[in-house]
Design a protein around this motif. Structure first.
Motif, PDB file in Angstrom:
ATOM      1  N   CYS A 165       0.753  -1.239   0.016  1.00 48.26           N
ATOM      2  CA  CYS A 165      -0.194  -0.002  -0.009  1.00 48.26           C
ATOM      3  C   CYS A 165       0.715   1.115   0.074  1.00 48.26           C
ATOM      4  CB  CYS A 165      -0.809  -0.138   1.172  1.00 48.26           C
ATOM      5  SG  CYS A 165      -2.237  -1.349   1.165  1.00 48.26           S
ATOM      6  N   THR A 166       1.982   1.165   0.701  1.00 48.62           N
ATOM      7  CA  THR A 166       2.911   2.418   0.982  1.00 48.62           C
ATOM      8  C   THR A 166       4.197   1.675   1.093  1.00 48.62           C
ATOM      9  OG1 THR A 166       2.649   2.471   3.464  1.00 48.62           O
ATOM     10  CG2 THR A 166       1.178   3.987   1.933  1.00 48.62           C
ATOM     11  N   PRO A 167       4.796   1.417  -0.054  1.00 49.90           N
ATOM     12  CA  PRO A 167       6.226   0.657   0.152  1.00 49.90           C
ATOM     13  C   PRO A 167       7.320   1.702   0.741  1.00 49.90           C
ATOM     14  CG  PRO A 167       5.308   0.688  -2.244  1.00 49.90           C
ATOM     15  CD  PRO A 167       4.419   1.523  -1.318  1.00 49.90           C
ATOM     16  N   ASN A 168       7.082   2.939   0.587  1.00 51.46           N
ATOM     17  CA  ASN A 168       8.307   3.612   1.059  1.00 51.46           C
ATOM     18  C   ASN A 168       8.070   3.660   2.989  1.00 51.46           C
ATOM     19  OD1 ASN A 168       8.339   4.940  -1.741  1.00 51.46           O
ATOM     20  ND2 ASN A 168      10.109   5.433  -0.741  1.00 51.46           N
ATOM     21  N   ARG A 169       7.007   3.334   3.413  1.00 54.57           N
ATOM     22  CA  ARG A 169       7.051   3.326   4.981  1.00 54.57           C
ATOM     23  C   ARG A 169       7.913   2.123   5.457  1.00 54.57           C
ATOM     24  NH1 ARG A 169       1.826   0.447   8.010  1.00 54.57           N
ATOM     25  NH2 ARG A 169       2.847   0.581  10.183  1.00 54.57           N
ATOM     26  N   PHE A 170       8.145   1.116   4.725  1.00 56.74           N
ATOM     27  CA  PHE A 170       9.069   0.213   4.982  1.00 56.74           C
ATOM     28  C   PHE A 170      10.410   0.171   4.172  1.00 56.74           C
ATOM     29  CE2 PHE A 170       4.773  -1.512   5.318  1.00 56.74           C
ATOM     30  CZ  PHE A 170       4.647  -1.846   6.998  1.00 56.74           C
ATOM     31  N   LEU A 171      10.319   0.640   2.934  1.00 55.85           N
ATOM     32  CA  LEU A 171      11.547   0.559   2.072  1.00 55.85           C
ATOM     33  C   LEU A 171      11.588   2.061   1.696  1.00 55.85           C
ATOM     34  CD1 LEU A 171      11.107  -2.593   0.353  1.00 55.85           C
ATOM     35  CD2 LEU A 171      12.559  -2.086   2.244  1.00 55.85           C
ATOM     36  N   PRO A 172      12.416   2.885   2.362  1.00 56.58           N
ATOM     37  CA  PRO A 172      12.733   4.205   1.758  1.00 56.58           C
ATOM     38  C   PRO A 172      13.164   4.369   0.248  1.00 56.58           C
ATOM     39  CG  PRO A 172      13.355   4.196   4.345  1.00 56.58           C
ATOM     40  CD  PRO A 172      13.153   2.725   3.542  1.00 56.58           C
ATOM     41  N   GLN A 173      14.051   3.379  -0.087  1.00 54.49           N
ATOM     42  CA  GLN A 173      14.444   3.457  -1.266  1.00 54.49           C
ATOM     43  C   GLN A 173      13.531   2.898  -2.501  1.00 54.49           C
ATOM     44  OE1 GLN A 173      14.994   1.348   1.121  1.00 54.49           O
ATOM     45  NE2 GLN A 173      16.059  -0.586   0.531  1.00 54.49           N
ATOM     46  N   ALA A 174      12.297   2.808  -2.089  1.00 52.85           N
ATOM     47  CA  ALA A 174      11.356   2.147  -3.081  1.00 52.85           C
ATOM     48  C   ALA A 174      10.612   3.263  -3.779  1.00 52.85           C
ATOM     49  CB  ALA A 174      10.234   1.331  -2.306  1.00 52.85           C
ATOM     50  N   GLY A 175      11.425   3.936  -4.824  1.00 50.21           N
ATOM     51  CA  GLY A 175      10.658   4.866  -5.530  1.00 50.21           C
ATOM     52  C   GLY A 175      11.641   5.614  -6.498  1.00 50.21           C
ATOM     53  N   ILE A 176      11.078   6.568  -7.237  1.00 53.60           N
ATOM     54  CA  ILE A 176      11.960   7.263  -8.247  1.00 53.60           C
ATOM     55  C   ILE A 176      11.834   8.913  -7.803  1.00 53.60           C
ATOM     56  CG2 ILE A 176      12.022   7.831 -10.561  1.00 53.60           C
ATOM     57  CD1 ILE A 176      10.525   5.216 -11.110  1.00 53.60           C
ATOM     58  N   ASP A 177      13.040   9.444  -7.661  1.00 51.28           N
ATOM     59  CA  ASP A 177      13.400  10.775  -7.580  1.00 51.28           C
ATOM     60  C   ASP A 177      13.368  11.395  -9.094  1.00 51.28           C
ATOM     61  OD1 ASP A 177      12.962  11.146  -4.855  1.00 51.28           O
ATOM     62  OD2 ASP A 177      15.290  10.933  -4.530  1.00 51.28           O
ATOM     63  N   ALA A 178      12.449  12.240  -9.479  1.00 55.00           N
ATOM     64  CA  ALA A 178      12.401  12.785 -10.848  1.00 55.00           C
ATOM     65  C   ALA A 178      12.569  14.359 -10.999  1.00 55.00           C
ATOM     66  CB  ALA A 178      10.980  12.102 -11.398  1.00 55.00           C
ATOM     67  N   ALA A 179      13.425  14.768 -11.749  1.00 53.87           N
ATOM     68  CA  ALA A 179      13.472  16.129 -11.976  1.00 53.87           C
ATOM     69  C   ALA A 179      13.859  16.448 -13.350  1.00 53.87           C
ATOM     70  CB  ALA A 179      14.769  16.599 -11.122  1.00 53.87           C
ATOM     71  N   ALA A 180      13.000  17.460 -13.854  1.00 50.99           N
ATOM     72  CA  ALA A 180      13.418  18.166 -15.164  1.00 50.99           C
ATOM     73  C   ALA A 180      14.033  19.284 -14.995  1.00 50.99           C
ATOM     74  CB  ALA A 180      11.963  18.341 -15.924  1.00 50.99           C
ATOM     75  N   TYR A 181      15.166  19.484 -15.846  1.00 56.26           N
ATOM     76  CA  TYR A 181      15.900  20.823 -15.636  1.00 56.26           C
ATOM     77  C   TYR A 181      15.941  21.666 -17.010  1.00 56.26           C
ATOM     78  CZ  TYR A 181      17.911  18.397 -11.872  1.00 56.26           C
ATOM     79  OH  TYR A 181      17.980  17.443 -10.703  1.00 56.26           O
ATOM     80  N   PRO A 182      16.039  22.926 -16.947  1.00 53.81           N
ATOM     81  CA  PRO A 182      15.895  23.587 -18.241  1.00 53.81           C
ATOM     82  C   PRO A 182      16.971  23.582 -19.373  1.00 53.81           C
ATOM     83  CG  PRO A 182      16.140  25.041 -16.582  1.00 53.81           C
ATOM     84  CD  PRO A 182      16.204  23.837 -15.702  1.00 53.81           C
ATOM     85  N   GLY A 183      18.317  23.316 -18.463  1.00 59.79           N
ATOM     86  CA  GLY A 183      19.350  23.261 -19.334  1.00 59.79           C
ATOM     87  C   GLY A 183      19.993  21.927 -19.391  1.00 59.79           C
ATOM     88  N   ALA A 184      21.303  21.689 -19.611  1.00 61.06           N
ATOM     89  CA  ALA A 184      22.188  20.588 -19.804  1.00 61.06           C
ATOM     90  C   ALA A 184      22.700  20.413 -18.536  1.00 61.06           C
ATOM     91  CB  ALA A 184      23.393  20.591 -20.839  1.00 61.06           C
ATOM     92  N   ASP A 185      22.532  20.728 -17.417  1.00 67.09           N
ATOM     93  CA  ASP A 185      22.817  20.617 -16.122  1.00 67.09           C
ATOM     94  C   ASP A 185      21.813  20.444 -14.903  1.00 67.09           C
ATOM     95  OD1 ASP A 185      25.919  20.294 -17.003  1.00 67.09           O
ATOM     96  OD2 ASP A 185      25.463  22.439 -17.408  1.00 67.09           O
ATOM     97  N   LYS A 186      22.234  19.719 -13.892  1.00 68.24           N
ATOM     98  CA  LYS A 186      21.314  19.963 -12.718  1.00 68.24           C
ATOM     99  C   LYS A 186      21.340  21.503 -12.397  1.00 68.24           C
ATOM    100  CE  LYS A 186      21.611  15.436 -10.321  1.00 68.24           C
ATOM    101  NZ  LYS A 186      21.936  14.656 -11.724  1.00 68.24           N
ATOM    102  N   ASP A 187      20.225  22.064 -11.931  1.00 65.31           N
ATOM    103  CA  ASP A 187      19.922  23.248 -11.751  1.00 65.31           C
ATOM    104  C   ASP A 187      18.757  23.324 -10.462  1.00 65.31           C
ATOM    105  OD1 ASP A 187      19.131  25.756 -11.577  1.00 65.31           O
ATOM    106  OD2 ASP A 187      19.455  26.105 -13.718  1.00 65.31           O
ATOM    107  N   TYR A 188      18.959  24.135  -9.402  1.00 60.37           N
ATOM    108  CA  TYR A 188      18.185  24.499  -8.304  1.00 60.37           C
ATOM    109  C   TYR A 188      16.784  24.666  -8.871  1.00 60.37           C
ATOM    110  CZ  TYR A 188      21.580  23.646  -4.954  1.00 60.37           C
ATOM    111  OH  TYR A 188      22.760  23.104  -4.072  1.00 60.37           O
TER     112      TYR A 188
END
Length: 403
Positions: A211-234
């Motif tokens: 039901c909530t995998p991250n309650r037991f396994l904090p690593q059970a997910g995907i961190d997704a980010a979309a950046y405007p350029g070619a590098d990581k950006d805050y």
């Protein structure tokens, strides 16, 4: 395998490293065993007897050294090792050096000393005892146990999504499913399909149907980010933590009514990649063309979820969209001797076999296991003529799709 005088001098000149250790030949047998165990538990290595820590040659002084080495490897190592042994004469005038070489072990080896076993791994120039996490991953690499079948502390049948379980067994597998309230029947079924073990719900069970995998396994997910350029950006265009079970909930018509992680990730990519307009030949009508082919993205996401190392806690799969590329990074090294070159050739190996089987039941995976060359590579070449990059970097594996 025999080492030349020149090769030995070059090794000594380069100093100790992850595969080379210098030792005087008057060390204790358990000291030699510790170094050889650490090498065998990594990728193999050599101990040079008769060489000081600073690389100076002290030479061999112990009588019957070869017999002593072999006896040490039999009496002080579990399971025993049979190293390759040779002597290089006159490394310095009148001073010989013994080369003791071991290959990567098929088993996890221990040093037996003072009536107890001790595990060792090689970390840089040091042989040290592993952490519980490192030891677990070592056993997993050797195929001694499957991390996905470990029980999850505190998880019970109530922590599984009964709707998804009924859907999976009745609709996807087309078999009889127990009544939703018949806990005894469900426990029997889940135990026999390895979603449960005697000590509770398995890692796979929580990841697939929790039901909530991250309650037991904090690593059970995907961190997704979309950046405007070619590098990581805050100043990301969008940043979101994708959470929930891997599997979707389907209705009787096989339509998704509650998305799993795959669909969540695909939706994130779709809303954060520019849909390019392209004019048809001989006319003025413009048709939409996705920045990346759907099949290549889907295969990459599924592979990351199925094959990542879930023993690496505290780190999610990373999905990053840049102006010029899309990257999906899985925690952990590739399993069972797989390399990027072997993946491109279609070599198959599963770290998490149960997860793979269930996701295949949902038709996320091909039965042939040829998704990388047939889908990711082929689709990208047909789409824009680019070659996907498969990058193994320490404890991370990244698939990079280029615009």
């Amino acid at each position: 395998m025999t080492m030349t005088h020149t090769e030995l001098l070059e090794i000594i000149r380069n100093g100790e490293n992850s595969g080379v250790e210098f030792k005087r030949d008057d060390i204790q047998n358990h000291d030699l065993a510790r170094e050889l165990v650490a090498f065998a538990n990594l990728g193999g290595g050599i101990v040079l007897l008769g060489v000081e820590d600073d690389g100076s040659i002290s030479g061999i002084t112990r009588p019957n050294l070869e017999e002593w080495v072999m006896t040490s490897c039999r009496d002080k190592v579990r399971p025993g090792l049979i190293p390759f042994y040779e002597q290089i004469k006159d490394v310095d005038p009148g001073k010989n050096v013994a080369v003791v070489r071991v290959s990567r072990g098929f088993d996890v080896h221990t040093m037996w000393h003072n009536n107890k076993n001790a595990y060792y791994i090689r970390v840089g120039t040091q042989s040290r005892e592993p952490t519980p996490e490192e030891l677990g991953r070592l056993f997993q690499q050797r195929g001694t146990f499957r991390a996905e079948l470990r029980p999850v502390s505190g998880a019970t049948l109530a922590d599984l999504d009964m709707r998804r379980l009924v859907n999976y067994f009745a609709n996807v597998r087309k078999q009889d499913a127990p009544d939703a309230n018949d806990n005894a029947a469900w426990k029997s079924l889940l135990f026999n399909t390895e979603i449960m073990v005697e000590d509770g719900i398995t890692v796979s069970g929580i990841l697939l149907f929790g039901c909530t995998p991250n309650r037991f396994l904090p690593q059970a997910g995907i961190d997704a980010a979309a950046y405007p350029g070619a590098d990581k950006d805050y100043a990301a265009v969008e940043r979101i933590a994708l959470r929930g079970p891997m599997t979707p909930l389907l209705n009787a018509a096989d339509e998704i009514v509650d998305a799993g992680l795959v669909e969540q990730a695909l939706a994130f990519v779709q809303r954060n990649t520019v849909v390019e307009g392209q004019l048809e030949e001989g006319g003025g009508r413009r048709e939409n063309r996705s920045a990346y082919p759907h099949e290549a993205i889907r295969e990459t996401i599924v592979n990351a979820l199925v094959h990542r190392d879930y023993l690496l806690s505290g780190t999610d799969i990373e999905l990053a969209i840049y102006a010029d590329r899309l990257e999906i990074t899985s925690p952990g090294r590739l399993p069972n001797g797989i390399t990027p070159v072997r993946m491109l050739a279609g070599c198959r190996a599963a770290r998490n076999q149960l997860i793979k089987d269930v996701m295949r039941d949902y038709r996320y995976l091909e039965h042939s296991g040829m998704g990388v060359p047939r889908k990711i590579v082929k689709c990208m070449r047909e789409h824009n003529g680019t070659q996907p990059r498969l990058i193994e970097d320490g404890e991370r594996f990244t698939v990079c799709l280029l615009r």
